[in-house]
Design a protein around this motif. Sequence first.
Motif, PDB file in Angstrom:
ATOM      1  N   LYS A 121      -2.189  61.751  -4.248  1.00  0.00           N
ATOM      2  CA  LYS A 121      -2.999  61.411  -5.417  1.00  0.00           C
ATOM      3  C   LYS A 121      -3.961  62.548  -5.741  1.00  0.00           C
ATOM      4  CE  LYS A 121      -2.915  56.440  -4.412  1.00  0.00           C
ATOM      5  NZ  LYS A 121      -3.748  55.258  -4.078  1.00  0.00           N
ATOM      6  N   PRO A 122      -4.397  62.614  -6.997  1.00  0.00           N
ATOM      7  CA  PRO A 122      -5.410  63.626  -7.342  1.00  0.00           C
ATOM      8  C   PRO A 122      -6.753  63.320  -6.699  1.00  0.00           C
ATOM      9  CG  PRO A 122      -5.005  62.156  -9.199  1.00  0.00           C
ATOM     10  CD  PRO A 122      -3.987  61.808  -8.155  1.00  0.00           C
ATOM     11  N   ARG A 123      -7.578  64.335  -6.628  1.00  0.00           N
ATOM     12  CA  ARG A 123      -8.948  64.242  -6.096  1.00  0.00           C
ATOM     13  C   ARG A 123      -8.969  63.893  -4.612  1.00  0.00           C
ATOM     14  NH1 ARG A 123     -11.970  65.055 -10.339  1.00  0.00           N
ATOM     15  NH2 ARG A 123     -11.266  64.396 -12.415  1.00  0.00           N
ATOM     16  N   THR A 124      -7.924  64.288  -3.882  1.00  0.00           N
ATOM     17  CA  THR A 124      -7.894  64.038  -2.442  1.00  0.00           C
ATOM     18  C   THR A 124      -7.907  65.320  -1.623  1.00  0.00           C
ATOM     19  OG1 THR A 124      -5.480  63.784  -2.587  1.00  0.00           O
ATOM     20  CG2 THR A 124      -6.795  61.773  -2.599  1.00  0.00           C
ATOM     21  N   LEU A 125      -7.802  66.483  -2.268  1.00  0.00           N
ATOM     22  CA  LEU A 125      -8.044  67.756  -1.586  1.00  0.00           C
ATOM     23  C   LEU A 125      -9.216  68.447  -2.275  1.00  0.00           C
ATOM     24  CD1 LEU A 125      -7.432  70.001   0.440  1.00  0.00           C
ATOM     25  CD2 LEU A 125      -5.859  70.984  -1.250  1.00  0.00           C
ATOM     26  N   LEU A 126     -10.272  68.667  -1.518  1.00  0.00           N
ATOM     27  CA  LEU A 126     -11.466  69.338  -2.032  1.00  0.00           C
ATOM     28  C   LEU A 126     -11.580  70.670  -1.303  1.00  0.00           C
ATOM     29  CD1 LEU A 126     -13.936  66.307  -1.667  1.00  0.00           C
ATOM     30  CD2 LEU A 126     -12.177  66.660  -3.412  1.00  0.00           C
ATOM     31  N   THR A 127     -11.383  71.760  -2.036  1.00  0.00           N
ATOM     32  CA  THR A 127     -11.365  73.065  -1.382  1.00  0.00           C
ATOM     33  C   THR A 127     -11.795  74.137  -2.364  1.00  0.00           C
ATOM     34  OG1 THR A 127      -9.991  74.501   0.016  1.00  0.00           O
ATOM     35  CG2 THR A 127      -8.939  73.565  -1.937  1.00  0.00           C
ATOM     36  N   SER A 128     -12.406  75.185  -1.846  1.00  0.00           N
ATOM     37  CA  SER A 128     -12.855  76.285  -2.691  1.00  0.00           C
ATOM     38  C   SER A 128     -11.669  77.214  -2.945  1.00  0.00           C
ATOM     39  CB  SER A 128     -14.003  77.037  -2.007  1.00  0.00           C
ATOM     40  OG  SER A 128     -14.356  78.183  -2.751  1.00  0.00           O
ATOM     41  N   GLY A 129     -11.039  77.027  -4.098  1.00  0.00           N
ATOM     42  CA  GLY A 129      -9.842  77.791  -4.404  1.00  0.00           C
ATOM     43  C   GLY A 129     -10.122  79.161  -4.975  1.00  0.00           C
ATOM     44  N   GLY A 130     -11.030  79.238  -5.942  1.00  0.00           N
ATOM     45  CA  GLY A 130     -11.264  80.496  -6.643  1.00  0.00           C
ATOM     46  C   GLY A 130     -12.205  81.433  -5.911  1.00  0.00           C
ATOM     47  N   LEU A 131     -13.362  80.919  -5.470  1.00  0.00           N
ATOM     48  CA  LEU A 131     -14.359  81.775  -4.825  1.00  0.00           C
ATOM     49  C   LEU A 131     -14.058  81.982  -3.344  1.00  0.00           C
ATOM     50  CD1 LEU A 131     -16.917  83.299  -5.745  1.00  0.00           C
ATOM     51  CD2 LEU A 131     -18.257  81.425  -4.780  1.00  0.00           C
ATOM     52  N   GLY A 132     -13.377  81.009  -2.723  1.00  0.00           N
ATOM     53  CA  GLY A 132     -13.083  81.133  -1.299  1.00  0.00           C
ATOM     54  C   GLY A 132     -14.344  81.095  -0.456  1.00  0.00           C
ATOM     55  N   THR A 133     -15.098  80.015  -0.575  1.00  0.00           N
ATOM     56  CA  THR A 133     -16.434  79.922   0.025  1.00  0.00           C
ATOM     57  C   THR A 133     -16.387  79.357   1.439  1.00  0.00           C
ATOM     58  OG1 THR A 133     -17.356  79.551  -2.180  1.00  0.00           O
ATOM     59  CG2 THR A 133     -18.748  78.982  -0.305  1.00  0.00           C
ATOM     60  N   MET A 134     -16.612  80.225   2.422  1.00  0.00           N
ATOM     61  CA  MET A 134     -16.763  79.737   3.794  1.00  0.00           C
ATOM     62  C   MET A 134     -18.016  78.876   3.864  1.00  0.00           C
ATOM     63  SD  MET A 134     -15.776  83.161   5.986  1.00  0.00           S
ATOM     64  CE  MET A 134     -15.945  82.378   7.584  1.00  0.00           C
ATOM     65  N   GLY A 135     -17.940  77.756   4.592  1.00  0.00           N
ATOM     66  CA  GLY A 135     -19.074  76.843   4.698  1.00  0.00           C
ATOM     67  C   GLY A 135     -19.112  75.783   3.624  1.00  0.00           C
ATOM     68  N   TYR A 136     -18.107  75.752   2.759  1.00  0.00           N
ATOM     69  CA  TYR A 136     -18.085  74.779   1.656  1.00  0.00           C
ATOM     70  C   TYR A 136     -17.813  73.352   2.134  1.00  0.00           C
ATOM     71  CZ  TYR A 136     -15.870  72.104  -2.125  1.00  0.00           C
ATOM     72  OH  TYR A 136     -15.512  71.114  -2.999  1.00  0.00           O
ATOM     73  N   GLY A 137     -16.927  73.186   3.103  1.00  0.00           N
ATOM     74  CA  GLY A 137     -16.286  71.905   3.339  1.00  0.00           C
ATOM     75  C   GLY A 137     -17.160  70.766   3.807  1.00  0.00           C
ATOM     76  N   LEU A 138     -18.108  71.022   4.726  1.00  0.00           N
ATOM     77  CA  LEU A 138     -18.904  69.919   5.269  1.00  0.00           C
ATOM     78  C   LEU A 138     -19.801  69.312   4.204  1.00  0.00           C
ATOM     79  CD1 LEU A 138     -19.832  68.099   7.516  1.00  0.00           C
ATOM     80  CD2 LEU A 138     -21.269  69.964   8.398  1.00  0.00           C
ATOM     81  N   GLY A 139     -20.474  70.152   3.420  1.00  0.00           N
ATOM     82  CA  GLY A 139     -21.282  69.624   2.321  1.00  0.00           C
ATOM     83  C   GLY A 139     -20.427  68.844   1.337  1.00  0.00           C
ATOM     84  N   ALA A 140     -19.253  69.391   1.004  1.00  0.00           N
ATOM     85  CA  ALA A 140     -18.346  68.714   0.075  1.00  0.00           C
ATOM     86  C   ALA A 140     -17.893  67.371   0.627  1.00  0.00           C
ATOM     87  CB  ALA A 140     -17.141  69.602  -0.222  1.00  0.00           C
ATOM     88  N   ALA A 141     -17.625  67.321   1.923  1.00  0.00           N
ATOM     89  CA  ALA A 141     -17.209  66.060   2.551  1.00  0.00           C
ATOM     90  C   ALA A 141     -18.311  65.012   2.466  1.00  0.00           C
ATOM     91  CB  ALA A 141     -16.827  66.306   4.010  1.00  0.00           C
ATOM     92  N   ILE A 142     -19.550  65.435   2.691  1.00  0.00           N
ATOM     93  CA  ILE A 142     -20.679  64.506   2.583  1.00  0.00           C
ATOM     94  C   ILE A 142     -20.778  63.971   1.160  1.00  0.00           C
ATOM     95  CG2 ILE A 142     -23.205  64.414   2.591  1.00  0.00           C
ATOM     96  CD1 ILE A 142     -23.087  66.337   5.037  1.00  0.00           C
ATOM     97  N   GLY A 143     -20.669  64.857   0.170  1.00  0.00           N
ATOM     98  CA  GLY A 143     -20.713  64.413  -1.222  1.00  0.00           C
ATOM     99  C   GLY A 143     -19.582  63.474  -1.567  1.00  0.00           C
ATOM    100  N   ALA A 144     -18.388  63.780  -1.077  1.00  0.00           N
ATOM    101  CA  ALA A 144     -17.225  62.933  -1.358  1.00  0.00           C
ATOM    102  C   ALA A 144     -17.382  61.547  -0.736  1.00  0.00           C
ATOM    103  CB  ALA A 144     -15.957  63.606  -0.835  1.00  0.00           C
ATOM    104  N   LYS A 145     -17.890  61.508   0.487  1.00  0.00           N
ATOM    105  CA  LYS A 145     -18.040  60.218   1.162  1.00  0.00           C
ATOM    106  C   LYS A 145     -19.113  59.367   0.504  1.00  0.00           C
ATOM    107  CE  LYS A 145     -17.095  57.184   4.345  1.00  0.00           C
ATOM    108  NZ  LYS A 145     -15.781  56.517   4.413  1.00  0.00           N
ATOM    109  N   VAL A 146     -20.197  59.990   0.059  1.00  0.00           N
ATOM    110  CA  VAL A 146     -21.238  59.253  -0.661  1.00  0.00           C
ATOM    111  C   VAL A 146     -20.673  58.669  -1.954  1.00  0.00           C
ATOM    112  CG1 VAL A 146     -23.414  59.498  -1.926  1.00  0.00           C
ATOM    113  CG2 VAL A 146     -23.166  60.533   0.339  1.00  0.00           C
TER     114      VAL A 146
END
Length: 562
Positions: A397-422
């Motif tokens: 399904k859409p909106r189930t992979l959250l990843t920094s595709g264009g900028l390639g930002t190390m350190g992105y994922g944990l903050g994004a996971a917190i936002g997604a879970k909220v």
Amino acid sequence: MKLNGSEIIIECLKEQGVDTVFGYPGGAILNVYDALYKHSDEITHILTSHEQGASHAADGYARATGKVGVCFATSGPGATNLVTGIATAAMDSIPIVAITCNVTVPLLGKDSFQEVDIAGITMPITKHSFIVKDVNKLADTIRRAFTIAKEGRPGPVLVDITKDVTANECDYVKTTPKTIERVTDTIKEEDIVKAVNMIKEAKKPVVFAGGGAIASDASDELRRFVNKVDAPVVDSLMGKGAFDGTDPRYAGMLGMHGTKAANYSVTECDLLIVVGARFSDRVTGNTRKFANNAKILQFDVDAAEINKNIRTDASVIGDALEILKRINALLDQCNHSEWIQHVEELKADYPMKYNTDRLNGPLIMEKIFEVTGGDAIISTDVGQHQMWAAQHYNYKKPRTLLTSGGLGTMGYGLGAAIGAKVGCRDKVVINIAGDGCFRMNMNELATAARYNIPVIEVIFDNHVLGMVRQWQDLFYGKRYSATVLDDSVDYVKIAEAMGIKAYTITKPEEIVPVFEEAISLNIPVLIECQLNRDDKVFPMVSPGAPISEAFDREDLDKKDNQ
């Protein structure tokens, strides 16, 4: 009624349906936080450990929910700490509104304490940057910011507000938010007809789905379109989940670390139908040799993307959902059974291979898919683990992979996971990180613990900067300059010190029971997975090479033995 600027900010957020803000207070934004305190029953504030974490959380919230993410920061370093998160959202077309506060108007431009021109700094990485110096313009500016973030091609908007504006008063009148209309006025009938005719004439079409198909909520219409065209489907990293990754028509991700079946299909096809993708260099490889046998038909809401990286033969400009609806209404059922069969043979001939006898990234991702049934939200940081997460978890399904595709930002994922879970409390949310990436923003574990946000943080711990080391191994004569992380950092102890339950996995048979237990606990959890530092992401395309020259470990072994 008369309100001060801070109260107007909160009322405008309520107008827009904002239920959560991620941020960090400071002197310049104190008035806003004081107003927010009085509305804590209506707007939840998540205090992150760092402003960058707030920006990534707002981004993850937006990606997972489809709504606008909101973050707050104070002036000076607080505002500049948002920059990486804003740039991340800009590269991936994610709607966030970043609200910062600055020194008072008389102190602007005088190198005052914690003063910085954040509107100027972020101008190249936002759809628009505002600075508000008059309280009478505040409400309309915030409303415009949300409209701009959502309309057309989404993206981040920054609103910087001087501290005196947050204290000054003016009349406030509640307003119903502007309805965001889909971009249809640019869709020309002759372009639709030409697209339909090109599809009818094709013998070997391929549909290439990108992030725009997700942004426009076009997944269902895309499925109908694919069935009508009777074509195999490939996707970009940003497009994962736009088309069901478990569907037999799905051939895999395209590009540098795409499947051989996807790369060969695009190389052989006679029509490439591109839905909301921007032809990133990581997708195309050598542009002069990309899809040379094909006509290119591109659907995109942003006219600037047409002919930017790859020359097209035809295009339709507008909202992807509306374009697909109009084409589906005109298109007769196509039949490309021989071509579909050929792509099926490519998939059978070039499967994704990995060693199942020891712990590795692909095995972990496939077991996570098994445990979650493919219904989790997966966020990632950037590197080898990101590619394994893209290759070996089937996004249905859409909106189930959250990843920094264009900028390639190390350190992105944990903050994004917190936002997604909220934003998606009923979903299992798992962040996949490398040990190098985890070090960037691991302080956000404290945020997850403070609010008991039950995200699962997974560390692929190979004691190196894996993807950089892979390039050093393949292209730099095994000169491992500054990529080895041999030290005594204990991630389990770090997690426990922050109030997080932690596990270590060293063997394949431990994967399923540990993840099942972690999910059942419904608390923040860290899982460290000990991997071999020499594991690599395959297939791979060498920089500057065409995607038809994708290689894997077997290809390298054959070359070495020649």
